[in-house]
Design an enzyme around this catalytic site. Sequence first.
Site, short mmCIF file in Angstrom:
data_model
loop_
_atom_site.label_atom_id
_atom_site.label_comp_id
_atom_site.label_asym_id
_atom_site.label_seq_id
_atom_site.Cartn_x
_atom_site.Cartn_y
_atom_site.Cartn_z
N ASP A 23 0.88 -1.16 0.00
CA ASP A 23 0.00 0.00 0.00
C ASP A 23 0.92 1.22 0.00
O ASP A 23 1.51 1.56 1.03
CB ASP A 23 -0.90 -0.01 1.24
N GLU A 66 -1.16 -1.25 -5.00
CA GLU A 66 -2.36 -0.49 -5.34
C GLU A 66 -2.03 0.50 -6.44
O GLU A 66 -1.00 1.18 -6.39
CB GLU A 66 -2.88 0.25 -4.10
N ASP A 99 -2.74 0.68 7.15
CA ASP A 99 -1.92 0.55 5.94
C ASP A 99 -1.44 -0.88 5.75
O ASP A 99 -1.35 -1.37 4.62
CB ASP A 99 -0.72 1.50 6.01
#
Length: 163
Positions: A9, A76, A148
């Site tokens: 992330d 991501e 996260d």
Amino acid sequence: MEKRILGIDPGLAILGFGIINCQTNQTQIHDNAVQLLDFGVIRTPAKTDLGKRLCTLHDDLHTLIEEWEPDLVAIEKFFFYRMSNTILVAQARGVIMLALAQQSLNTVEFAPSQIKLALTGRGNAEKYQVQEAVAQELDLDYVPRPDDAADALAIALTAWFQS
């Protein structure tokens, strides 16, 4: 056959990571087909020079890759935040992509809606729903923290579901 997946992330202040080990060549999926190996965050202090923060991300990510030797990295996809940190996140993501390319790692990218859909069946799921799905998929009695790290595990699980 096993596959080790590193989920990332991206972020400048906090980069979340999650590492899972998956059984990829099974005729039937068993409850233990995926195993949590590690999760956490790489933090860079806000008052530190930007160049040093990017170097920290690069170096710590290299260390993580060397330690866990992932077969696949899932990250991501970048999307435009409505906050003022868009450029900083883009710079951090560039350093992350460089570190992955330097290690010649196979990489896949997922949009936030793809991750939500893969974990919950809904592309507009709430954050807590995704986190609960992560805990359920990994057979945990807690939601991984910080957020996260849980997000990075969701990204890794999405890559497993797509393989």
